[in-house]
Scaffold this motif. Structure first.
Motif, PDB file in Angstrom:
ATOM      1  N   SER A   1      20.233 -12.152  42.325  1.00 28.80           N
ATOM      2  CA  SER A   1      20.014 -11.353  43.529  1.00 28.80           C
ATOM      3  C   SER A   1      20.678  -9.985  43.423  1.00 28.80           C
ATOM      4  O   SER A   1      20.176  -8.993  43.963  1.00 28.80           O
ATOM      5  N   ASP A   2      21.821  -9.909  42.734  1.00 27.17           N
ATOM      6  CA  ASP A   2      22.503  -8.620  42.575  1.00 27.17           C
ATOM      7  C   ASP A   2      21.600  -7.602  41.883  1.00 27.17           C
ATOM      8  O   ASP A   2      21.472  -6.449  42.324  1.00 27.17           O
ATOM      9  N   ILE A   3      20.966  -8.012  40.794  1.00 25.13           N
ATOM     10  CA  ILE A   3      20.125  -7.079  40.041  1.00 25.13           C
ATOM     11  C   ILE A   3      18.807  -6.844  40.761  1.00 25.13           C
ATOM     12  O   ILE A   3      18.276  -5.718  40.761  1.00 25.13           O
ATOM     13  N   LYS A   4      18.286  -7.872  41.412  1.00 23.41           N
ATOM     14  CA  LYS A   4      17.082  -7.690  42.241  1.00 23.41           C
ATOM     15  C   LYS A   4      17.336  -6.646  43.309  1.00 23.41           C
ATOM     16  O   LYS A   4      16.475  -5.808  43.606  1.00 23.41           O
ATOM     17  N   TYR A   5      18.531  -6.654  43.900  1.00 21.01           N
ATOM     18  CA  TYR A   5      18.890  -5.684  44.936  1.00 21.01           C
ATOM     19  C   TYR A   5      18.773  -4.259  44.395  1.00 21.01           C
ATOM     20  O   TYR A   5      18.200  -3.380  45.051  1.00 21.01           O
ATOM     21  N   CYS A   6      19.296  -4.018  43.205  1.00 21.52           N
ATOM     22  CA  CYS A   6      19.248  -2.673  42.629  1.00 21.52           C
ATOM     23  C   CYS A   6      17.804  -2.219  42.428  1.00 21.52           C
ATOM     24  O   CYS A   6      17.445  -1.080  42.773  1.00 21.52           O
ATOM     25  N   ALA A   7      16.978  -3.099  41.851  1.00 22.36           N
ATOM     26  CA  ALA A   7      15.580  -2.738  41.606  1.00 22.36           C
ATOM     27  C   ALA A   7      14.841  -2.498  42.919  1.00 22.36           C
ATOM     28  O   ALA A   7      14.058  -1.544  43.040  1.00 22.36           O
ATOM     29  N   ALA A   8      15.082  -3.350  43.909  1.00 17.64           N
ATOM     30  CA  ALA A   8      14.399  -3.213  45.194  1.00 17.64           C
ATOM     31  C   ALA A   8      14.810  -1.929  45.905  1.00 17.64           C
ATOM     32  O   ALA A   8      13.980  -1.254  46.528  1.00 17.64           O
ATOM     33  N   GLN A   9      16.095  -1.563  45.815  1.00 12.45           N
ATOM     34  CA  GLN A   9      16.545  -0.324  46.445  1.00 12.45           C
ATOM     35  C   GLN A   9      15.928   0.900  45.769  1.00 12.45           C
ATOM     36  O   GLN A   9      15.498   1.844  46.430  1.00 12.45           O
ATOM     37  N   MET A  10      15.858   0.879  44.437  1.00 11.15           N
ATOM     38  CA  MET A  10      15.290   2.020  43.729  1.00 11.15           C
ATOM     39  C   MET A  10      13.781   2.128  43.952  1.00 11.15           C
ATOM     40  O   MET A  10      13.218   3.227  43.859  1.00 11.15           O
ATOM     41  N   ARG A  11      13.141   1.021  44.275  1.00 12.91           N
ATOM     42  CA  ARG A  11      11.707   1.064  44.580  1.00 12.91           C
ATOM     43  C   ARG A  11      11.424   2.005  45.752  1.00 12.91           C
ATOM     44  O   ARG A  11      10.358   2.602  45.846  1.00 12.91           O
ATOM     45  N   LYS A  12      12.406   2.151  46.640  1.00  5.80           N
ATOM     46  CA  LYS A  12      12.226   3.017  47.809  1.00  5.80           C
ATOM     47  C   LYS A  12      12.210   4.499  47.436  1.00  5.80           C
ATOM     48  O   LYS A  12      11.798   5.333  48.244  1.00  5.80           O
ATOM     49  N   GLY A  13      12.651   4.812  46.216  1.00  5.27           N
ATOM     50  CA  GLY A  13      12.799   6.216  45.857  1.00  5.27           C
ATOM     51  C   GLY A  13      11.923   6.691  44.728  1.00  5.27           C
ATOM     52  O   GLY A  13      12.232   7.704  44.099  1.00  5.27           O
ATOM     53  N   ILE A  14      10.832   5.967  44.423  1.00  2.00           N
ATOM     54  CA  ILE A  14       9.990   6.380  43.298  1.00  2.00           C
ATOM     55  C   ILE A  14       8.905   7.376  43.716  1.00  2.00           C
ATOM     56  O   ILE A  14       8.253   7.962  42.859  1.00  2.00           O
ATOM     57  N   THR A  15       8.710   7.566  45.039  1.00  2.00           N
ATOM     58  CA  THR A  15       7.731   8.525  45.535  1.00  2.00           C
ATOM     59  C   THR A  15       8.443   9.671  46.246  1.00  2.00           C
ATOM     60  O   THR A  15       9.617   9.558  46.635  1.00  2.00           O
ATOM     61  N   TYR A  16       7.722  10.767  46.440  1.00  3.17           N
ATOM     62  CA  TYR A  16       8.276  11.892  47.195  1.00  3.17           C
ATOM     63  C   TYR A  16       8.685  11.441  48.591  1.00  3.17           C
ATOM     64  O   TYR A  16       9.773  11.775  49.076  1.00  3.17           O
ATOM     65  N   GLU A  17       7.786  10.681  49.249  1.00  2.62           N
ATOM     66  CA  GLU A  17       8.041  10.270  50.620  1.00  2.62           C
ATOM     67  C   GLU A  17       9.250   9.355  50.707  1.00  2.62           C
ATOM     68  O   GLU A  17      10.103   9.506  51.581  1.00  2.62           O
ATOM     69  N   GLY A  18       9.322   8.398  49.793  1.00  2.00           N
ATOM     70  CA  GLY A  18      10.439   7.466  49.804  1.00  2.00           C
ATOM     71  C   GLY A  18      11.760   8.132  49.488  1.00  2.00           C
ATOM     72  O   GLY A  18      12.788   7.865  50.125  1.00  2.00           O
ATOM     73  N   ARG A  19      11.739   9.042  48.519  1.00  2.00           N
ATOM     74  CA  ARG A  19      12.978   9.732  48.149  1.00  2.00           C
ATOM     75  C   ARG A  19      13.499  10.563  49.335  1.00  2.00           C
ATOM     76  O   ARG A  19      14.699  10.577  49.609  1.00  2.00           O
ATOM     77  N   LYS A  20      12.573  11.214  50.032  1.00  2.00           N
ATOM     78  CA  LYS A  20      12.984  12.024  51.180  1.00  2.00           C
ATOM     79  C   LYS A  20      13.526  11.153  52.307  1.00  2.00           C
ATOM     80  O   LYS A  20      14.578  11.461  52.888  1.00  2.00           O
ATOM     81  N   ARG A  21      12.834  10.043  52.589  1.00  2.00           N
ATOM     82  CA  ARG A  21      13.223   9.215  53.732  1.00  2.00           C
ATOM     83  C   ARG A  21      14.494   8.430  53.457  1.00  2.00           C
ATOM     84  O   ARG A  21      15.461   8.495  54.213  1.00  2.00           O
ATOM     85  N   TYR A  22      14.503   7.665  52.360  1.00  2.00           N
ATOM     86  CA  TYR A  22      15.603   6.725  52.130  1.00  2.00           C
ATOM     87  C   TYR A  22      16.830   7.392  51.504  1.00  2.00           C
ATOM     88  O   TYR A  22      17.963   7.049  51.844  1.00  2.00           O
ATOM     89  N   PHE A  23      16.604   8.328  50.601  1.00  2.00           N
ATOM     90  CA  PHE A  23      17.730   8.947  49.909  1.00  2.00           C
ATOM     91  C   PHE A  23      18.141  10.271  50.547  1.00  2.00           C
ATOM     92  O   PHE A  23      19.161  10.833  50.198  1.00  2.00           O
ATOM     93  N   GLY A  24      17.311  10.716  51.474  1.00  2.00           N
ATOM     94  CA  GLY A  24      17.640  11.931  52.202  1.00  2.00           C
ATOM     95  C   GLY A  24      18.050  11.626  53.624  1.00  2.00           C
ATOM     96  O   GLY A  24      19.233  11.610  53.975  1.00  2.00           O
ATOM     97  N   GLU A  25      17.075  11.303  54.462  1.00  3.73           N
ATOM     98  CA  GLU A  25      17.327  11.090  55.885  1.00  3.73           C
ATOM     99  C   GLU A  25      18.251   9.898  56.149  1.00  3.73           C
ATOM    100  O   GLU A  25      19.115   9.950  57.029  1.00  3.73           O
ATOM    101  N   LEU A  26      18.082   8.804  55.408  1.00  7.42           N
ATOM    102  CA  LEU A  26      18.857   7.589  55.680  1.00  7.42           C
ATOM    103  C   LEU A  26      20.101   7.455  54.796  1.00  7.42           C
ATOM    104  O   LEU A  26      20.869   6.519  54.949  1.00  7.42           O
ATOM    105  N   GLY A  27      20.262   8.367  53.873  1.00  4.37           N
ATOM    106  CA  GLY A  27      21.522   8.446  53.128  1.00  4.37           C
ATOM    107  C   GLY A  27      21.735   7.408  52.045  1.00  4.37           C
ATOM    108  O   GLY A  27      22.863   7.189  51.600  1.00  4.37           O
ATOM    109  N   LEU A  28      20.662   6.736  51.579  1.00  7.93           N
ATOM    110  CA  LEU A  28      20.816   5.817  50.457  1.00  7.93           C
ATOM    111  C   LEU A  28      21.255   6.606  49.226  1.00  7.93           C
ATOM    112  O   LEU A  28      20.758   7.700  48.963  1.00  7.93           O
ATOM    113  N   SER A  29      22.201   6.055  48.463  1.00  9.68           N
ATOM    114  CA  SER A  29      22.809   6.795  47.356  1.00  9.68           C
ATOM    115  C   SER A  29      22.405   6.216  46.005  1.00  9.68           C
ATOM    116  O   SER A  29      22.661   5.041  45.727  1.00  9.68           O
TER     117      SER A  29
END
Length: 259
Positions: free
Chosen positions: A181-209
């Motif tokens: 589950s630890d490694i699944k978590y990393c992959a699932a979180q990075m899935r949110k940032g593979i698109t322009y929209e996801g990178r802006k929303r999750y890594f910008g507006e919501l502060g995912l690092s």
């Protein structure tokens, strides 16, 4: 739309995933809903193939990505660095992500990335065991803290990891670790940032690092070794106050402060 770098990485992965070996347990149903004897058969399969799969994955990483994994904190950091570049592409859709638990659709074609995420989790777990002689894989939940009520709730909780492999053997019997589950978590979180929209929303507006995701395996590695060598917070409290854990009554339902 995929980020340009992600598009290039996706193209690289596509060719490599075609020949990636299938993780092929006898019962391709989420383990939490399997009868215990069938979940045990899946666990026995896991125990038979895990070292061979880790050896393959380690070579695959080094030959194709120049990532050399070692069974220490440096190796955990290297794995984290690879996951922030490629982990999000291994779960290309929500359906594939859910298949990581359900095995449906199969871990072939678009779902092949599930094999890679799983093997990365196993390798991470094996690196922990290599540094902690008492630790071992068991079919979860290994902790005696789980009551029948707890287990019933986990059976109804998608992705709970019930009856999947986890690591146990700590002095505090309430502690267990779930590298899959630890490694699944990393992959699932990075899935949110593979698109322009996801990178802006999750890594910008919501502060995912991204940096926090990269460091996550190494931080988990540090925590597990600390608990293994020095005891959980609960154990340290008992030790500091001269309380013998063996003399305590069963603590059904107790929460794990360290995991």
């Amino acid at each position: 739309m995929l980020l340009p770098l992600m598009w290039l990485r996706k193209k690289k992965l596509e060719g490599l995933l075609d020949a990636y070996p299938l993780y092929d347990p006898p019962h391709k149903v989420e383990e939490r809903v399997l009868p215990k004897e069938k979940a045990q058969e899946n666990f026995e399969y896991f125990m038979r193939v895990r070292k061979e799969r880790v050896a393959f994955f380690s070579i695959w990483l080094e030959e194709n990505f120049d990532v050399k994994f070692t069974s220490d904190r440096k190796g955990a950091m290297a794995l984290g660095g690879w996951l922030i570049r490629y982990g999000g592409l291994l779960f290309p859709t929500e359906t594939v992500y859910r298949s990581y638990f359900r095995y449906d659709p199969p871990w072939t074609s678009d779902g092949t990335g599930c094999n890679v995420v799983f093997d990365a989790g196993v390798m991470f777990g094996e690196s922990i065991i290599a540094n902690c002689a008492r630790l071992r894989w068991e079919m979860g939940p290994a902790s005696p803290a789980f009551t029948e009520k707890d287990i019933k709730e986990l059976k109804n909780d998608f992705g709970s990891g019930l009856q999947r492999p986890e690591i146990t053997g700590f002095v505090d019997p309430l502690i267990a670790v779930d590298p899959l589950s630890d490694i699944k978590y990393c992959a699932a979180q990075m899935r949110k940032g593979i698109t322009y929209e996801g990178r802006k929303r999750y890594f910008g507006e919501l502060g995912l690092s991204i940096q926090n995701i990269e460091r996550y395996p190494a931080l988990r590695f540090d925590v597990v070794l600390d608990v293994y060598n020095n005891g959980s917070l609960r154990m340290r409290y008992l030790r500091d106050h001269g309380i013998d854990i063996a003399a305590l009554p069963d603590e059904h339902g107790a929460e794990d402060d360290d995991d």
